[in-house]
Write an enzyme that holds these catalytic residues in place. Sequence first.
Site, PDB file in Angstrom:
ATOM      1  N   LEU A   1      41.482  40.048  44.655  1.00 60.31           N
ATOM      2  CA  LEU A   1      42.775  39.464  45.009  1.00 60.31           C
ATOM      3  C   LEU A   1      43.133  38.349  44.041  1.00 60.31           C
ATOM      4  CD1 LEU A   1      40.892  39.647  47.927  1.00 60.31           C
ATOM      5  CD2 LEU A   1      43.221  39.589  48.799  1.00 60.31           C
ATOM      6  N   ASP A   2      44.364  38.370  43.593  1.00 56.57           N
ATOM      7  CA  ASP A   2      44.916  37.203  42.916  1.00 56.57           C
ATOM      8  C   ASP A   2      45.106  36.119  43.988  1.00 56.57           C
ATOM      9  OD1 ASP A   2      46.222  35.648  40.937  1.00 56.57           O
ATOM     10  OD2 ASP A   2      48.151  36.267  41.770  1.00 56.57           O
ATOM     11  N   LYS A   3      45.296  34.879  43.583  1.00 55.27           N
ATOM     12  CA  LYS A   3      45.463  33.800  44.553  1.00 55.27           C
ATOM     13  C   LYS A   3      46.930  33.471  44.780  1.00 55.27           C
ATOM     14  CE  LYS A   3      44.415  29.531  43.502  1.00 55.27           C
ATOM     15  NZ  LYS A   3      45.719  28.891  43.761  1.00 55.27           N
TER      16      LYS A   3
ATOM     17  N   ASN B   1      47.828  29.203  40.921  1.00 58.15           N
ATOM     18  CA  ASN B   1      47.146  29.935  39.853  1.00 58.15           C
ATOM     19  C   ASN B   1      47.686  29.545  38.496  1.00 58.15           C
ATOM     20  OD1 ASN B   1      45.930  31.747  38.195  1.00 58.15           O
ATOM     21  ND2 ASN B   1      46.675  33.574  39.262  1.00 58.15           N
TER      22      ASN B   1
END
Length: 793
Positions: free
Chosen positions: A467-469, A792
Amino acid sequence: MTHHREASSGSAPVFTPVLNRESASEPSSCCAPRSPSCCGGSSDHVEAATGCCGSDQGKASHDAPLPGSVREGGQLRTSMRIAQMCCPVEEQMIRRQLSAREDVERLEFNLLQRVLTVVHAPDALEEILAAIRELGFVPELADDQGRSGQEDEAPAPWGPLILSAVAACASEAVAWMSGPIWLVAVLALVAIVGCGLATWRKGWIAVRHGNLNINALMSIAVTGALLIGHWPEAAMVMVLFNLAERIEARSLSRARHAIEDLMKLAPEVATVRQGDGRWEERPVSEIAVDALIRVRPGERIGLDGEVVAGASSVNQAPITGESLPVDKSPGDSVFAGTIVEAGELECRVTHPASDSTLSRIISAVEQAQSERAPTQRFIDRFARVYTPAVVAMAALLAVVPPLLFGGGWLDWIYRSLVLLVIACPCALVISTPVTVVTGLANAARRGTLIKGGVYLEEGRRLGWVALDKTGTLTHGQPQQTHADVLVAEHPEHVASLTLGLAQRSDHPVSQALARAGELEGVTLAPFEAVEALPGLGITGLSEGVRYWLGHQGLVHERGHLDQTLKTRIEALEREGRTVVVLMDETRTLALYAVADTLRETSREAVAELHRLGVRTLMLTGDNPHAAEVIGRSVGIDRIESGLMPQDKLSHLEALAGQGRVAMIGDGINDAPALARADIGFAMGAMGTDSAIETADVALMDDDLRKVGAFIRLSRATHRILMQNIALALGIKVIFLALTVAGLGTLWMAVFADVGASVLVVLNGLRLLRHGAKDHAKTSDMATPTKVSVGANA
């Protein structure tokens, strides 16, 4: 790890806008294009209009308009609708007929819309159409639609089939009472002529072109039964075959309607403001971008737009699958097919009907259902071997026992005819596409857009989800929380420089700084030669001086990271904030911190993945402190921070031996990782072209819980696929044994063949109800989680 894509080279873009969807006629069963002549009709035009395979349904198709022929390099690209093409059996006949031609470069099939697209030499169209007509199909080009599309056809009459059934029963009764054989034969022939001539005609066409479909096998079996004197049974078999096909057609049409229902969501007309201020209803296809439309309470919104006046709650379930309405006010986006619940809205149209979010969803599902899933490709290969093998077995069964063991010729020939009827792999062939299409429709109705059956099948194998944040686990809307100008002599100029650079970047952190500067009324400094530094920040020239805006890594690279600055940055990062610094060529000028908030559903979504046995990994370019705050908060298994885009790819590749790997991101910044993963998920794809095109699965809202629902649906789809395959093959094996033992009859074989098709269709349709309770439960908003985290970088 290899990431597979199932698109033909040189093909058109995956998602083509859908135009002017109207209700389509019910399609039918899978294995035999049917002319109404089998029920008393004779017109080829009627056959084209009413469909295929035994369907007696409704009216002529009013499908999306076909485009005319268009240039594609030195070739022409021509789309044609073939009403009789409704399953892989017809596709195989057409593919075999056309693929060997040197003037045909590529064939593309959309079985749901029954559209064949041919890329061909400019002067080859008429020969191609003639080759298709040789198969008994009626191709319809764009120029034909104005004529055929306007004619409503009556349903195929039941009268001839009922009379045929009466005659077949009478033939059976006369034979049972030992009546005259001529009367038995006459009654049987009346029954067969009344409903079987079309089957014989299509069977002959199939045999002539080397295709042993159900028409060919039934024609051989009925003809053989007549030749050996089984008159009543031959008649009853033909009647039962036609009756069973109609039942099968109705069952299969439910699966197709699962997707066709999406086409009915958007209204055909909308109330649009005229030049003189009047409001008038107009077809949505005629309403231009920037026009003003009005939507009253209870009405569906006709086109994508932006609210300019009024306020109301809007039910967005048709697009996102969420059960709770969303409040809309001026400046908010609205989408075609959604429902205004309270209050009138005036909206400015932002996309034409052909390019609305709903149109893109429909196009995506249509394209997805035409892509063969792995199981379907296996079944197609198996079917190509199975039918010839059973036909060869039937031939041996007819001659070997009488020649070698002294069996009765008529008895063994009869058994071989029974074997022929169950040689058609209809149930096996349709079991996979029906199940996959139903699964795709289920997901689309709940706000998850799956790009192909291969991803629906592979989802069950996922071992890791990365997962990206920012924008995935968090809202992706960070706010500036700290600003510290380090050069006291020119604070206004420093703020101006920060705003000038921040506005030139689309990164969430930069946008947070830009919003803060605008709210404070900061003057914008002019910049030129602006350049993005991936994973680091941004740089540009202002009045001949170069400036940099970026995170700690960029500060270190520029040689400005002294111990004092490092201590200040780390203190803010330990609070879960993301820090960026403004620098010129000689010194640091300012330090800023921003923070984001966790999505309400992130913790529940990660917990659900863990319950499903899937491990989670966070891949973020943000600092370790901010990453740890969010990771610990939601329960992520592994946290990798401070990553450049290429680092994310390396982490995905490292997981290749631990099962399939998915990546969840926003569809733009994470495009390389999304493309590299086995399955890429785009967050919040509603109204976003790039997210839908980049990812394999698009979540139409921002609810991460849909990933767990996707995995459960994938597992349910696989279970039903295995059940259907076992059911179809099991019935075949049982009747093979009964036939060889002399216990099988022709009418039993018909019920076994078509009955199995009905059973696998109905079993596949169970996917439409899958997850309904879970969806209702997870649609309720979770308790908001107030966690400040870094954005991010």
